[in-house]
Design an enzyme around this catalytic site. Structure first.
Site, PDB file in Angstrom:
ATOM      1  N   GLY A 175      -5.216  33.962  26.096  1.00 16.89           N
ATOM      2  CA  GLY A 175      -4.820  33.298  24.857  1.00 16.89           C
ATOM      3  C   GLY A 175      -3.393  33.648  24.495  1.00 16.89           C
ATOM      4  O   GLY A 175      -2.852  34.664  24.952  1.00 16.89           O
ATOM      5  N   CYS A 184      -6.999  38.681  30.827  1.00 16.73           N
ATOM      6  CA  CYS A 184      -5.791  38.818  30.009  1.00 16.73           C
ATOM      7  C   CYS A 184      -6.147  39.135  28.556  1.00 16.73           C
ATOM      8  O   CYS A 184      -6.598  40.236  28.263  1.00 16.73           O
ATOM      9  CB  CYS A 184      -4.922  37.572  30.141  1.00 16.73           C
ATOM     10  SG  CYS A 184      -3.191  37.853  29.705  1.00 16.73           S
ATOM     11  N   TYR A 185      -6.018  38.187  27.620  1.00 17.61           N
ATOM     12  CA  TYR A 185      -6.353  38.455  26.216  1.00 17.61           C
ATOM     13  C   TYR A 185      -7.790  38.956  26.089  1.00 17.61           C
ATOM     14  O   TYR A 185      -8.065  39.888  25.322  1.00 17.61           O
ATOM     15  CB  TYR A 185      -6.170  37.173  25.389  1.00 17.61           C
ATOM     16  CG  TYR A 185      -6.442  37.359  23.906  1.00 17.61           C
ATOM     17  CD1 TYR A 185      -5.414  37.677  23.028  1.00 17.61           C
ATOM     18  CD2 TYR A 185      -7.730  37.223  23.390  1.00 17.61           C
ATOM     19  CE1 TYR A 185      -5.658  37.860  21.670  1.00 17.61           C
ATOM     20  CE2 TYR A 185      -7.992  37.404  22.042  1.00 17.61           C
ATOM     21  CZ  TYR A 185      -6.953  37.724  21.186  1.00 17.61           C
ATOM     22  OH  TYR A 185      -7.204  37.909  19.843  1.00 17.61           O
ATOM     23  N   HIS A 233      -4.270  36.509  35.981  1.00 18.43           N
ATOM     24  CA  HIS A 233      -5.015  35.244  35.907  1.00 18.43           C
ATOM     25  C   HIS A 233      -5.541  34.866  37.293  1.00 18.43           C
ATOM     26  O   HIS A 233      -4.820  34.249  38.095  1.00 18.43           O
ATOM     27  CB  HIS A 233      -4.120  34.127  35.356  1.00 18.43           C
ATOM     28  CG  HIS A 233      -3.830  34.264  33.901  1.00 18.43           C
ATOM     29  ND1 HIS A 233      -4.671  33.771  32.929  1.00 18.43           N
ATOM     30  CD2 HIS A 233      -2.816  34.870  33.254  1.00 18.43           C
ATOM     31  CE1 HIS A 233      -4.174  34.061  31.738  1.00 18.43           C
ATOM     32  NE2 HIS A 233      -3.046  34.729  31.903  1.00 18.43           N
ATOM     33  N   GLU A 271      -7.521  32.565  38.043  1.00 25.08           N
ATOM     34  CA  GLU A 271      -7.826  31.134  38.143  1.00 25.08           C
ATOM     35  C   GLU A 271      -6.656  30.299  38.647  1.00 25.08           C
ATOM     36  O   GLU A 271      -6.836  29.145  39.043  1.00 25.08           O
ATOM     37  CB  GLU A 271      -8.296  30.595  36.781  1.00 25.08           C
ATOM     38  CG  GLU A 271      -7.245  30.546  35.683  1.00 25.08           C
ATOM     39  CD  GLU A 271      -7.084  31.835  34.900  1.00 25.08           C
ATOM     40  OE1 GLU A 271      -6.555  31.784  33.771  1.00 25.08           O
ATOM     41  OE2 GLU A 271      -7.474  32.908  35.415  1.00 25.08           O
ATOM     42  N   ASP A 297     -14.001   6.284  35.155  1.00 15.33           N
ATOM     43  CA  ASP A 297     -15.033   6.856  34.287  1.00 15.33           C
ATOM     44  C   ASP A 297     -16.103   5.835  33.905  1.00 15.33           C
ATOM     45  O   ASP A 297     -17.306   6.096  34.032  1.00 15.33           O
ATOM     46  CB  ASP A 297     -14.399   7.450  33.019  1.00 15.33           C
ATOM     47  CG  ASP A 297     -13.409   8.557  33.337  1.00 15.33           C
ATOM     48  OD1 ASP A 297     -13.518   9.147  34.433  1.00 15.33           O
ATOM     49  OD2 ASP A 297     -12.515   8.815  32.520  1.00 15.33           O
ATOM     50  N   LYS A 336     -12.521  15.047  35.407  1.00 17.06           N
ATOM     51  CA  LYS A 336     -12.166  13.815  36.128  1.00 17.06           C
ATOM     52  C   LYS A 336     -12.406  13.937  37.633  1.00 17.06           C
ATOM     53  O   LYS A 336     -12.946  13.020  38.262  1.00 17.06           O
ATOM     54  CB  LYS A 336     -10.700  13.470  35.852  1.00 17.06           C
ATOM     55  CG  LYS A 336     -10.164  12.284  36.640  1.00 17.06           C
ATOM     56  CD  LYS A 336     -10.697  10.961  36.131  1.00 17.06           C
ATOM     57  CE  LYS A 336      -9.937  10.506  34.907  1.00 17.06           C
ATOM     58  NZ  LYS A 336     -10.319   9.142  34.487  1.00 17.06           N
TER      59      LYS A 336
END
Length: 509
Positions: free
Chosen positions: A52, A79-80, A167, A169, A225, A365
Site C-alpha cells: 500500500g 511490503c505494507y 513484491h 508478484e 466479455d 479479462k
C-alpha cells in the site's frame, strides 16, 4: 465450492497483479479492501495482506487487527502488510534512509523455510518502499535479507505467518512465482482446483439453478466479455436466452453482419437491430465528448428497452461485468473520479426493472479469454482488440455525420487488416483510427487538395489502466499511410500517435 484465498487490499497498485499470479497457479482468490472485509471469512484457506502507498506510522494509516488472523490462517504480508504485522506485534518500522525502489538480491538465512523452498540464495527481487522494519518483534525470525534491507523476509515461530518486504508478484522478482506457489501449496495446502473446465461446469450448474426456466436478455456488443457471457448462458438455459445486437451506426466496417454471423453459427438466438439513423439524429451537431457519450448511452438504452419489451415475460438482464469492474466499485479509495463516462453502457437494470445476472463477475479479462477458448469459441472472436462502447463516436473528434463515419470506417479497416496481414495484430493490445477536426493542404496528381487528417493509434497494455504506444515498424506505417491516402477519398494526411497513458488516454475522447 472452490478452495479460496483472501487478498486484503491496502491500496497497492499491484494488488490485482497478486490475484492474477495466484489464479495462474489455479487457486481461486478474492480481493477485499481492508475496510470492507467479508463477513464469511471462515471460507478462506489462507490470507495475503497487500502492499500500500501509506506508511504504517501515519496517524490514519489503513489497518486491520492482524492478531485476529494470525495462527488461525496461514498469512503472507507483502511490503505494507508485512510492516503492519510487525508493528502491531511490537516491532519497529522506521523511514528508510534512502527510498528503496528497484532490483535487489536476497541472501537467505536459517536454512530454507517452506516459503523460500527452491528460491535461490541470491534471488533477484523488486523493492518498492519508503519504510523499513528496523526491529522485529519477539517470536519473529528473519529468514532473508538483502545488502541494504536486514528484514527482507520473516517468519513467526509457531505460526504459518510470513512477511516479505519485496513484491513477489511482479516479473522483476525472478522467483516470485515460486515463493507464491510455496505459500499456496506448501503452507496453505491448496490443491489448485481453479481450472477453466471446473469453472465452466460449476458456473453452468449455478446459472441453471439461479435462472430456472426464466427468460434472460443480453445485449451483445461484439466484444469478448458479452460474447463469452452469452455462450456460457446459452449452455445453461438454451433457448431462454435472447441476445440483442444494436447497430448504433458507429461500429467498424462490416462489423454488424460479421458479429451476427459469428454468433448465429454458434447456435445463439440473436436479433440484430439497425438503429443507426436514431443515433445519428440525436448526435447531430454535438461535438462535446462527454455529451456525445451520454447521448450514445441514452439512445442505446432506449433502443434496447424497446427491443426487450417485444419479448414477453423477461425476468433477467445479463451483463458481461468482469472482476475489475466489481473491485473498482468497492476499492480502498472508492470508485475512481470520472475521467470520462465508462465505456460500457450503464443504467439498463434501473430502467428496465430486471434482475441482473453476471456470469463473468469473478474473472479477469485474460481469464475470460481462457474460458472462451475452453467453450470452443473462435480465436478471432476472443482475441479481438477492445473496442469502446461509444464506438467510432469517440474516434471522430467534433460532430458526427454518416459521411465522417464512412471515412473512418475505411481508414480503420485498412489499418486493422494491415496489422493482421503483417503479423502485428496480436502484438498490440488495442488499435484504432481517429478522424481529426483538421484539414491540410496536399497534392494529388497535379491538383491541390484540402482534406482530412487521420491519426493511427496502437498501444500495448494488460488492463487498460496504463498503456504505452507501440513502436510499429516505419516501413509498415509508411505502407499504411500510402494505402489510406490512395484508397480513402477525403483523406490526404496520416499521422501516428506516440502518446502513452498517462498522461494521455487510449481514446482521444
Amino acid at each position: 465450492m472452490h478452495q479460496a484465498l483472501l487478498i486484503i487490499d491496502f491500496g497497492s497498485q499491484y494488488t490485482q497483479l497478486i490475484a492474477r499470479r495466484v489464479r495462474e497457479l489455479n487457486v481461486y482468490c478474492e480481493i477485499h479492501p481492508f475496510n470492507h472485509l467479508p463477513t464469511d471469512i471462515k471460507r478462506f484457506q489462507g490470507i495475503i495482506l497487500s502492499g500500500g502507498p501509506a506508511s504504517v506510522r501515519d496517524l490514519n494509516a489503513p489497518e486491520i487487527p492482524t492478531m485476529e488472523f494470525r495462527g488461525k490462517y496461514p498469512v503472507l504480508g507483502i511490503c505494507y502488510g508485512a510492516q503492519l504485522m510487525a508493528q502491531q506485534a511490537g516491532g519497529n518500522v522506521m523511514p528508510s534512509k534512502t527510498r528503496e525502489y528497484g532490483r535487489a538480491h536476497l541472501s537467505t538465512t536459517n536454512g530454507t523455510p517452506s516459503l523460500l523452498k527452491n528460491v535461490s540464495a541470491s534471488s533477484q527481487v523488486w523493492m518498492s518502499h519508503g519504510d523499513t522494519i528496523t526491529e522485529i518483534p519477539e517470536g519473529f525470525e528473519i529468514i532473508a535479507s538483502t545488502e541494504t534491507v536486514k528484514v527482507a523476509a520473516y517468519k513467526v515461530h509457531g505460526e504459518q505467518t510470513f512477511g516479505v518486504q519485496f513484491h513477489p508478484e511482479v516479473v522483476h522478482s525472478k522467483e516470485g512465482k515460486t515463493l507464491l506457489s510455496n505459500f499456496l501449496f506448501d503452507v496453505c495446502g491448496f490443491t489448485g482446483d481453479w481450472t477453466p473446465g471446473s469453472y465452466i461446469e460449476e458456473t453452468v450448474a449455478q446459472l441453471k439453478q439461479q435462472l430456472g426456466n426464466d427468460k434472460v436478455i443480453l445485449g451483445l456488443s461484439g466484444g469478448v466479455d458479452s460474447g463469452v457471457a452469452a455462450v456460457l448462458l446459452h449452455r445453461a438455459i438454451g433457448k431462454n436466452l435472447y441476445c440483442i445486437f444494436i447497430d448504433n451506426g458507429l461500429l467498424r466496417k462490416n462489423e454488424f453482419q460479421q458479429v451476427l454471423d459469428a454468433y448465429q453459427h454458434m447456435g445463439l438466438q440473436i436479433k440484430g437491430v439497425d438503429a443507426s439513423s436514431h443515433f445519428y439524429r440525436e448526435l447531430a451537431g454535438v461535438s462535446e465528448p462527454e455529451q456525445k457519450r451520454k447521448i450514445i448511452g441514452r439512445v442505446f438504452i432506449e433502443e434496447f428497452d424497446r427491443q426487450a419489451h417485444a419479448i414477453e415475460d423477461v425476468k433477467w438482464l445479463a451483463q458481461g461485468t468482469i472482476y475489475p469492474d466489481i473491485i473498482e466499485s468497492v476499492s480502498v479509495k472508492g470508485p475512481s473520479a470520472t475521467i470520462k463516462s465508462h465505456h460500457n453502457v450503464g443504467g439498463l437494470p434501473e430502467k428496465m426493472k430486471l434482475k441482473v445476472v453476471e456470469p463473468l463477475k469473478t474473472l479477469f479479462k485474460d481469464e475470460v479469454r481462457i474460458i472462451g477458448t475452453a467453450l470452443g469459441m473462435a480465436s478471432d472472436l476472443l482475441n479481438r482488440h477492445p473496442f469502446p462502447g461509444p464506438g467510432l463516436g469517440i474516434r471522430i473528434l467534433g460532430d458526427i455525420t454518416p459521411e465522417k463515419v464512412a471515412i473512418i470506417q475505411e481508414v480503420d479497416a485498412i489499418f486493422i487488416n494491415g496489422l493482421k496481414e503483417h503479423g502485428l495484430y496480436d502484438q498490440v493490445w488495442q488499435a484504432g483510427s481517429i478522424l481529426l477536426p483538421v484539414k491540410s493542404v496536399g497534392v494529388m496528381g497535379d491538383e491541390r487538395t484540402y482534406e482530412n487528417v487521420v491519426s493511427l493509434r496502437a498501444v500495448s497494455s494488460t488492463d487498460g489502466m496504463t498503456a504505452d504506444w507501440v513502436h510499429l515498424p516505419y516501413e509498415f506505417l509508411g505502407r499504411m499511410s500510402n494505402e489510406i491516402i490512395n484508397n480513402v477519398k477525403g483523406v490526404n494526411r496520416v499521422v501516428y500517435d506516440i502518446s502513452s497513458k498517462p498522461p494521455a488516454t487510449i481514446e482521444w475522447e
